[in-house]
Design a protein around this motif. Structure first.
Motif, PDB file in Angstrom:
ATOM      1  N   LEU A  89       0.816  -1.209   0.000  1.00  0.00           N
ATOM      2  CA  LEU A  89       0.000   0.000   0.000  1.00  0.00           C
ATOM      3  C   LEU A  89       0.853   1.264   0.000  1.00  0.00           C
ATOM      4  O   LEU A  89       0.423   2.326  -0.464  1.00  0.00           O
ATOM      5  N   ASN A  90       2.069   1.168   0.534  1.00  0.00           N
ATOM      6  CA  ASN A  90       2.951   2.335   0.604  1.00  0.00           C
ATOM      7  C   ASN A  90       3.721   2.585  -0.686  1.00  0.00           C
ATOM      8  O   ASN A  90       4.306   3.658  -0.857  1.00  0.00           O
ATOM      9  N   GLU A  91       3.734   1.611  -1.597  1.00  0.00           N
ATOM     10  CA  GLU A  91       4.629   1.709  -2.741  1.00  0.00           C
ATOM     11  C   GLU A  91       4.393   2.932  -3.635  1.00  0.00           C
ATOM     12  O   GLU A  91       5.371   3.535  -4.103  1.00  0.00           O
ATOM     13  N   PRO A  92       3.134   3.346  -3.927  1.00  0.00           N
ATOM     14  CA  PRO A  92       2.991   4.555  -4.756  1.00  0.00           C
ATOM     15  C   PRO A  92       3.667   5.780  -4.141  1.00  0.00           C
ATOM     16  O   PRO A  92       4.326   6.555  -4.853  1.00  0.00           O
ATOM     17  N   LEU A  93       3.521   5.950  -2.815  1.00  0.00           N
ATOM     18  CA  LEU A  93       4.173   7.075  -2.158  1.00  0.00           C
ATOM     19  C   LEU A  93       5.683   6.873  -2.068  1.00  0.00           C
ATOM     20  O   LEU A  93       6.450   7.835  -2.159  1.00  0.00           O
ATOM     21  N   ASN A  94       6.114   5.619  -1.880  1.00  0.00           N
ATOM     22  CA  ASN A  94       7.553   5.343  -1.892  1.00  0.00           C
ATOM     23  C   ASN A  94       8.164   5.768  -3.218  1.00  0.00           C
ATOM     24  O   ASN A  94       9.227   6.397  -3.266  1.00  0.00           O
ATOM     25  N   SER A  95       7.478   5.414  -4.311  1.00  0.00           N
ATOM     26  CA  SER A  95       7.974   5.751  -5.639  1.00  0.00           C
ATOM     27  C   SER A  95       8.001   7.262  -5.854  1.00  0.00           C
ATOM     28  O   SER A  95       9.012   7.822  -6.304  1.00  0.00           O
ATOM     29  N   ASN A  97       8.105   9.732  -3.673  1.00  0.00           N
ATOM     30  CA  ASN A  97       9.101  10.426  -2.860  1.00  0.00           C
ATOM     31  C   ASN A  97      10.527  10.098  -3.290  1.00  0.00           C
ATOM     32  O   ASN A  97      11.417  10.956  -3.194  1.00  0.00           O
ATOM     33  N   ALA A  98      10.766   8.894  -3.783  1.00  0.00           N
ATOM     34  CA  ALA A  98      12.096   8.577  -4.301  1.00  0.00           C
ATOM     35  C   ALA A  98      12.416   9.450  -5.511  1.00  0.00           C
ATOM     36  O   ALA A  98      13.530   9.977  -5.636  1.00  0.00           O
ATOM     37  N   PHE A  99      11.440   9.626  -6.408  1.00  0.00           N
ATOM     38  CA  PHE A  99      11.653  10.510  -7.556  1.00  0.00           C
ATOM     39  C   PHE A  99      11.901  11.949  -7.096  1.00  0.00           C
ATOM     40  O   PHE A  99      12.768  12.648  -7.632  1.00  0.00           O
ATOM     41  N   LEU A 100      11.127  12.398  -6.099  1.00  0.00           N
ATOM     42  CA  LEU A 100      11.309  13.760  -5.591  1.00  0.00           C
ATOM     43  C   LEU A 100      12.681  13.955  -4.957  1.00  0.00           C
ATOM     44  O   LEU A 100      13.211  15.071  -4.933  1.00  0.00           O
ATOM     45  N   GLN A 101      13.259  12.882  -4.441  1.00  0.00           N
ATOM     46  CA  GLN A 101      14.581  12.945  -3.829  1.00  0.00           C
ATOM     47  C   GLN A 101      15.703  12.796  -4.854  1.00  0.00           C
ATOM     48  O   GLN A 101      16.877  12.738  -4.494  1.00  0.00           O
ATOM     49  N   GLY A 102      15.331  12.727  -6.119  1.00  0.00           N
ATOM     50  CA  GLY A 102      16.342  12.599  -7.159  1.00  0.00           C
ATOM     51  C   GLY A 102      16.922  11.211  -7.272  1.00  0.00           C
ATOM     52  O   GLY A 102      18.088  11.056  -7.668  1.00  0.00           O
ATOM     53  N   ASP A 103      16.131  10.193  -6.932  1.00  0.00           N
ATOM     54  CA  ASP A 103      16.586   8.806  -7.000  1.00  0.00           C
ATOM     55  C   ASP A 103      15.666   8.029  -7.949  1.00  0.00           C
ATOM     56  O   ASP A 103      14.795   7.276  -7.509  1.00  0.00           O
ATOM     57  N   PRO A 104      15.841   8.216  -9.272  1.00  0.00           N
ATOM     58  CA  PRO A 104      14.940   7.568 -10.226  1.00  0.00           C
ATOM     59  C   PRO A 104      15.014   6.050 -10.193  1.00  0.00           C
ATOM     60  O   PRO A 104      14.008   5.379 -10.474  1.00  0.00           O
ATOM     61  N   ASP A 105      16.173   5.493  -9.858  1.00  0.00           N
ATOM     62  CA  ASP A 105      16.293   4.036  -9.803  1.00  0.00           C
ATOM     63  C   ASP A 105      15.383   3.458  -8.721  1.00  0.00           C
ATOM     64  O   ASP A 105      14.668   2.479  -8.950  1.00  0.00           O
ATOM     65  N   GLY A 107      12.827   5.036  -7.368  1.00  0.00           N
ATOM     66  CA  GLY A 107      11.450   5.361  -7.736  1.00  0.00           C
ATOM     67  C   GLY A 107      10.876   4.331  -8.692  1.00  0.00           C
ATOM     68  O   GLY A 107       9.734   3.876  -8.529  1.00  0.00           O
ATOM     69  N   ALA A 108      11.676   3.942  -9.684  1.00  0.00           N
ATOM     70  CA  ALA A 108      11.224   2.932 -10.640  1.00  0.00           C
ATOM     71  C   ALA A 108      11.077   1.577  -9.971  1.00  0.00           C
ATOM     72  O   ALA A 108      10.142   0.821 -10.281  1.00  0.00           O
TER      73      ALA A 108
END
Length: 269
Positions: A89-95, A97-105, A107-108
């Motif tokens: 359930l947390n994965e959409p927000l995990n993704s 926030n990872a993109f927002l932190q500049g971590d596309p790997d 996030g993907a």
């Protein structure tokens, strides 16, 4: 437009205003380095202790008995499945926030985990992605703010939710508004049931996962409130660093500490 819809919109607007106001305040404290909370800044401690006491009473009467029942009655495969479901359930927000932190790997990876586990894993009850080597990592907007140098600010004990700080409370509000399930629940009875069921499962499984650690902490601490406050800071700093070792300057007496996320994952295995 029904009354329930109006209440939801008013609540979301309130959270949005709180988030904007908090962000404006926190921005003044931003630096160019990932933030680490170095002290237990607690200017409203008397109020926090009252809320802490109320939360403890609710836990004693509701959450703790339910978690004990869950621990003793539910088979281990059920606990593992619930833990996997909660993480999914947390994965959409995990993704996000990872993109927002500049971590596309990352996030993907989180997005891939959500797609795989929601389909092949039957709504996430099976962690299929982990079998393919795609590991889970929790990210939230509080961590995103810290990534951009925003400090934790004053310590806050939230009703029912427990330990937090100004930055992470802002993160909770933003994550609530950004969560796809929040929006989907308004338009679908199925998603609404999934949303509330997920909240209940998260509370139950999280409390079950920390039964032994919190019991031991309560027995060994002279001041349980202060011990929880310190542990919260340690856990959040670990999350912000994504598990990397703490700098020597931050090392304190961690003999009685534990990581809540690690406890949840260990209990799910």
């Amino acid at each position: 437009m029904n009354i329930g819809w109006l209440k939801i919109m008013k609540f979301r607007n309130l959270l949005s205003l709180c988030a904007v106001g908090s962000l404006s305040f926190l921005a003044a404290c931003a630096s160019t380095q990932p933030a680490q909370d170095m002290s237990d800044y607690d200017p409203i401690e008397p109020v926090n202790r009252v809320v802490h006491g109320v939360n403890g009473a609710v836990d004693f009467m509701v959450l703790y008995p339910a978690a004990m029942w869950y621990r003793d009655i539910a088979p281990q495969p059920v606990k593992t499945a619930v833990g996997s479901f909660v993480r999914n359930l947390n994965e959409p927000l995990n993704s996000l926030n990872a993109f927002l932190q500049g971590d596309p790997d990352q996030g993907a990876a989180s997005l891939q985990r959500f797609i795989m586990n929601s389909t092949l894993g039957f709504l996430g009850f099976n962690d299929v992605a982990a079998d393919f080597g795609i590991e889970y990592r929790r990210e939230d907007f509080g961590q995103t703010l810290a990534h951009y140098g925003i400090g934790g600010g004053p310590y806050i004990v939230l009703p029912l939710l427990g330990p937090s700080n100004l930055r992470d409370t802002t993160g909770i509000a933003v994550d609530y508004v950004a969560n796809p399930l929040t929006w989907g629940a308004e338009n679908s009875d199925t998603i609404n049931a999934l949303y509330w069921g997920g909240l209940g499962a998260t509370a139950l499984h999280s409390r079950y996962s920390t039964i032994n650690q919190l019991n031991e902490l309560q027995k060994s601490s002279i001041d349980y409130y202060a011990a929880l406050r310190s542990l919260y800071r340690q856990q959040r700093n670990t999350a912000i660093r994504n598990g990397t070792p703490s700098p020597i300057s931050e090392v304190e007496d961690e003999s009685a500490s534990f990581d809540f996320d690690e406890a949840v994952e260990a209990a799910s295995e």
